[in-house]
Design a protein around this motif. Sequence first.
Motif, PDB file in Angstrom:
ATOM      1  N   ILE A 767      45.127  46.920  56.971  1.00  0.00           N
ATOM      2  CA  ILE A 767      46.068  46.192  56.115  1.00  0.00           C
ATOM      3  C   ILE A 767      45.517  44.804  55.806  1.00  0.00           C
ATOM      4  O   ILE A 767      45.545  44.341  54.666  1.00  0.00           O
ATOM      5  CB  ILE A 767      47.447  46.086  56.800  1.00  0.00           C
ATOM      6  N   VAL A 768      45.017  44.134  56.845  1.00  0.00           N
ATOM      7  CA  VAL A 768      44.459  42.789  56.662  1.00  0.00           C
ATOM      8  C   VAL A 768      43.227  42.842  55.772  1.00  0.00           C
ATOM      9  O   VAL A 768      43.070  42.033  54.846  1.00  0.00           O
ATOM     10  CB  VAL A 768      44.107  42.165  58.027  1.00  0.00           C
ATOM     11  N   ILE A 769      42.345  43.820  55.995  1.00  0.00           N
ATOM     12  CA  ILE A 769      41.112  43.924  55.213  1.00  0.00           C
ATOM     13  C   ILE A 769      41.425  44.247  53.754  1.00  0.00           C
ATOM     14  O   ILE A 769      40.797  43.696  52.832  1.00  0.00           O
ATOM     15  CB  ILE A 769      40.179  44.990  55.823  1.00  0.00           C
ATOM     16  N   ALA A 770      42.390  45.144  53.517  1.00  0.00           N
ATOM     17  CA  ALA A 770      42.775  45.477  52.128  1.00  0.00           C
ATOM     18  C   ALA A 770      43.310  44.245  51.405  1.00  0.00           C
ATOM     19  O   ALA A 770      42.980  43.990  50.242  1.00  0.00           O
ATOM     20  CB  ALA A 770      43.820  46.592  52.127  1.00  0.00           C
ATOM     21  N   THR A 771      44.131  43.484  52.106  1.00  0.00           N
ATOM     22  CA  THR A 771      44.687  42.262  51.510  1.00  0.00           C
ATOM     23  C   THR A 771      43.587  41.251  51.215  1.00  0.00           C
ATOM     24  O   THR A 771      43.577  40.600  50.163  1.00  0.00           O
ATOM     25  CB  THR A 771      45.727  41.639  52.465  1.00  0.00           C
ATOM     26  N   LEU A 772      42.660  41.088  52.158  1.00  0.00           N
ATOM     27  CA  LEU A 772      41.555  40.153  51.958  1.00  0.00           C
ATOM     28  C   LEU A 772      40.657  40.607  50.807  1.00  0.00           C
ATOM     29  O   LEU A 772      40.138  39.782  50.035  1.00  0.00           O
ATOM     30  CB  LEU A 772      40.729  40.030  53.239  1.00  0.00           C
ATOM     31  N   SER A 773      40.460  41.924  50.666  1.00  0.00           N
ATOM     32  CA  SER A 773      39.659  42.455  49.573  1.00  0.00           C
ATOM     33  C   SER A 773      40.322  42.163  48.230  1.00  0.00           C
ATOM     34  O   SER A 773      39.658  41.793  47.253  1.00  0.00           O
ATOM     35  CB  SER A 773      39.454  43.961  49.765  1.00  0.00           C
ATOM     36  N   ASP A 774      41.638  42.320  48.183  1.00  0.00           N
ATOM     37  CA  ASP A 774      42.369  42.004  46.943  1.00  0.00           C
ATOM     38  C   ASP A 774      42.254  40.519  46.612  1.00  0.00           C
ATOM     39  O   ASP A 774      42.141  40.139  45.436  1.00  0.00           O
ATOM     40  CB  ASP A 774      43.842  42.395  47.093  1.00  0.00           C
ATOM     41  N   TYR A 775      42.253  39.678  47.679  1.00  0.00           N
ATOM     42  CA  TYR A 775      42.112  38.233  47.447  1.00  0.00           C
ATOM     43  C   TYR A 775      40.758  37.938  46.824  1.00  0.00           C
ATOM     44  O   TYR A 775      40.644  37.129  45.888  1.00  0.00           O
ATOM     45  CB  TYR A 775      42.276  37.478  48.760  1.00  0.00           C
ATOM     46  N   LEU A 776      39.720  38.590  47.325  1.00  0.00           N
ATOM     47  CA  LEU A 776      38.385  38.368  46.768  1.00  0.00           C
ATOM     48  C   LEU A 776      38.334  38.798  45.300  1.00  0.00           C
ATOM     49  O   LEU A 776      37.696  38.134  44.466  1.00  0.00           O
ATOM     50  CB  LEU A 776      37.348  39.142  47.587  1.00  0.00           C
ATOM     51  N   SER A 777      38.986  39.923  44.993  1.00  0.00           N
ATOM     52  CA  SER A 777      39.021  40.371  43.596  1.00  0.00           C
ATOM     53  C   SER A 777      39.717  39.349  42.716  1.00  0.00           C
ATOM     54  O   SER A 777      39.293  39.073  41.592  1.00  0.00           O
ATOM     55  CB  SER A 777      39.742  41.723  43.504  1.00  0.00           C
ATOM     56  N   SER A 778      40.789  38.754  43.254  1.00  0.00           N
ATOM     57  CA  SER A 778      41.543  37.766  42.466  1.00  0.00           C
ATOM     58  C   SER A 778      40.737  36.511  42.190  1.00  0.00           C
ATOM     59  O   SER A 778      41.032  35.775  41.242  1.00  0.00           O
ATOM     60  CB  SER A 778      42.840  37.415  43.189  1.00  0.00           C
ATOM     61  N   THR A 779      39.720  36.257  43.017  1.00  0.00           N
ATOM     62  CA  THR A 779      38.880  35.070  42.820  1.00  0.00           C
ATOM     63  C   THR A 779      37.615  35.400  42.044  1.00  0.00           C
ATOM     64  O   THR A 779      36.742  34.547  41.893  1.00  0.00           O
ATOM     65  CB  THR A 779      38.501  34.452  44.174  1.00  0.00           C
ATOM     66  N   GLY A 780      37.493  36.651  41.609  1.00  0.00           N
ATOM     67  CA  GLY A 780      36.326  37.034  40.827  1.00  0.00           C
ATOM     68  C   GLY A 780      35.155  37.523  41.653  1.00  0.00           C
ATOM     69  O   GLY A 780      34.102  37.837  41.094  1.00  0.00           O
ATOM     70  N   ASN A 781      35.287  37.632  42.958  1.00  0.00           N
ATOM     71  CA  ASN A 781      34.206  38.106  43.827  1.00  0.00           C
ATOM     72  C   ASN A 781      34.324  39.609  44.029  1.00  0.00           C
ATOM     73  O   ASN A 781      34.610  40.111  45.120  1.00  0.00           O
ATOM     74  CB  ASN A 781      34.245  37.397  45.176  1.00  0.00           C
ATOM     75  N   ASP A 782      34.108  40.363  42.927  1.00  0.00           N
ATOM     76  CA  ASP A 782      34.325  41.814  42.978  1.00  0.00           C
ATOM     77  C   ASP A 782      33.329  42.520  43.895  1.00  0.00           C
ATOM     78  O   ASP A 782      33.666  43.509  44.550  1.00  0.00           O
ATOM     79  CB  ASP A 782      34.234  42.395  41.564  1.00  0.00           C
ATOM     80  N   VAL A 783      32.105  42.029  43.933  1.00  0.00           N
ATOM     81  CA  VAL A 783      31.095  42.666  44.796  1.00  0.00           C
ATOM     82  C   VAL A 783      31.476  42.495  46.260  1.00  0.00           C
ATOM     83  O   VAL A 783      31.408  43.450  47.055  1.00  0.00           O
ATOM     84  CB  VAL A 783      29.702  42.073  44.527  1.00  0.00           C
TER      85      VAL A 783
END
Length: 855
Positions: A767-783
């Motif tokens: 759950i934490v990792i999925a949320t953190l991954s979404d945060y990275l996507s929101s900042t433009g760090n898709d890779v």
Amino acid sequence: MNEYIKFWRAWDLKDKAPLFATAFIALLLAAYAGFAWFNGLENILEWNTVSEMHQKVINETIFGDHKLSFSASTPLWYIKEHYLPSLVEVNRNAYYLLLIGGLLGLVTTLSGTARLKGLWFLVAAIFLAGVLVSMRLENVLDANNSYGFLVSFIVFGGFYYVSNLFNQKLKLYQTLSIWLIIVALFLFVIQAVSQINTPFISISAYSLIAFLAITLVFIFLISHEIFAGLVWLVSKNARKGQSSLSQLFIISAVYLANVILIYLENTRIIENSTYVVPPLLLYFTSAILGLWGFRKLLDQQQLFSFNRSGVWIYIGLAIVSSSCIAFIYATANDPLQEFIEDYIAITQLAVGFTFFIYILINYFQLFKQGLDVQKVMYKSPYSRLILTRVASIFLIILLFASKNYYSYYQVNAGYDNAIADFYLEEGDLKAAETFYKSSTHYDLYNHKANVTLASLALSQKDRINAAFFFKQAIFKNPSAYAYAGLSASLETEDMYFDALFSLQEGLKTFPNEHRLLTDLAFLQQKSNLTDSVLYYLDLAKKTCTDCEVENTNFLAFWIENSKPERLEEMTAELVSVKSKSQSSEANKKAVARLLNKPITLEVFEISKDSVLDVSRAANLFNSVASTQPESVVNIDPLLFRKLQQKEGNEPYFEELSLTYAQNQYYRGNKIEGLKQLTLLGNNSLSKNKPLYNQNLGLWLLNEGVYTQAIERLNLAGDSASATILSKPSFKAELEAKVADQAKSILKEKITKENFEAIKNKAPLNPIVIATLSDYLSSTGNDVEAYNLPFYVAELNPDAALLWKTYIKKAIKLAQFDYASNGLEKLKKLVGPSEYQEFAELIAKSKDSQSSDGFQ
């Protein structure tokens, strides 16, 4: 007496300076001789501390909640230590001191005798030639001729003759200055033309015999001075008209009785006693009193001027003698030590007795009348002083003859020891061994030769011969070093009981030697004699001064043998004491781990070459292995890599890998710690593979990874824990715990600053990792958003949410092949409907991209 001591008051300042300088050097050398005598064998030997790292597997709680707790086996490390004598080292400084002091004393004496004529001048010239001959300069030059001696004698003898020829024109300071320049040039040329590595040690060793002869002459000349001082004391306090004979007899009886006791002790007729004055103290006292007595002798007998010649002759002889005696003790040359002590005792006895007779014959009536005898002590009306000297020489010869040439053999043994030292320092071990063995032929049980031969044998791993020589070393002059060396040599050759008996015998001679007590306790541990081990450890603690080793062993004993409640009671005092020893610190941390107490290690220092010794290794391992959250252990993770890559740390490679993993998991990057422990658990060559898998299983359980945790526990052979975890109810509870953990952590708003900290709190929580991954996507760090769930899924492959997140991030990057691979992983974890949903998402996204590309 005061007017005699301050004879220099009317001197010119240029003459006072060399007087005070040479007198200071003589006192300094005498002080060093006393220091060397006090140090004994420590001048050439020292105690080495041998540390051994031991491992004990303990159980530490890794996972726990309000219902269940799981413990894993984990190692702690502790140190045991014992003492061994070092290999014998040649005291180079003693050889340099003998050479420089001997030459300085010689030229000081020559500066005085150069102002004399006739016999005195000739005697000094003979001594000069004797010293130069004894140096064996041909050895330094690697020559078969005497050119070295001839050139040296021409230079030294030539200036000696010139200084005598112009003695009226040359001031003392000028003569002495030129002598010092000549000596400096002599040493410089010797160093420049030498064909060997250690020319000065060669010259010093070979010239020992000449300097010893000068020393014997000086000791003989001053051997009556203590008695002369007593005569001065009695006559100064006498009242005119009242007999002072009774005082003379009493004080003479006390003095002669003490000298007889010293002689009897030295000849081993009586046992050593603390009440007997050391012969060396007699020498120092006689030498100091002799400065007054020698002037009185010259003035009363009118032999020659004390101020012009006598004082320089006396101080020069004192410098040579003190250098020689300091050398003998500083090199622990016990045959010469025994000889020089015998000689001092015998000359004090013989000359003291004959001088007493001389005083009675010549001044009986003066004492009876209470007159001041010391004013005419050397103006003998009846029996001349020379007759007393001759009589004392015969008495000395008689006393030495009673030893059946033993003293002669001791001199030869000591001389061979000195030459052997030179060859040892030169690196010619064969020649060194030959001369040491020659020394034992003269004095079979001399400690110096035997302990050095044992040292040479040990350097060649020949422990049988080492034991033989150690045994000979303790026969006459036992030492704790020899007993410890003998025991260690025997124990290495699997002669356990002989080694044990050797230490027990040593303790009969040295009952308060804490090093032998420590070694005995260490040896008895191998037979599991627990009560005896504790007894000797306790004795060692009570008798030691610097007790680092003893404290370390005491802690090690209780680490091995105590229950936790008893451990805290027995070690509380030692744990609270600050220590400089890494071994002691390692054991304190081992105790803290056993008692589940926090550990502090804020700075960890290693040697410049980054090679760990066992003590530092144990200290480091125990510190980073602590599971206590209150522990303060600040270790740079790069340090472990540096240590692993350093040649010399190969024995600790696996321990460094484990502790690196522990350091990362408990105090750094949890993911890195889990990966490192996974590598150890998967490595078929790992020594403690079950232990690593058990710890990894519980670490994974701690992070909410259910299936992988059970697999690792089964691999570790911990089927009991795996069975408990396999209950369906536990899985549901674990999932709920993971959800609660995520809810608690994600209360905090994710920012760039706290991103890593949040991730490290629950690095495998889907759950934490999925949320953190979404945060990275929101900042433009898709890779990075794509990589994060992928790498976490390596350690938590059964978390469906991770694969769902991974598939979404792969689709966003148009990595449809990777998304399809993720879908295959997801297929095993979800129902058909969820699987179909993600399959359609991939297909739809792929079609959409194709349409966009077509347009």
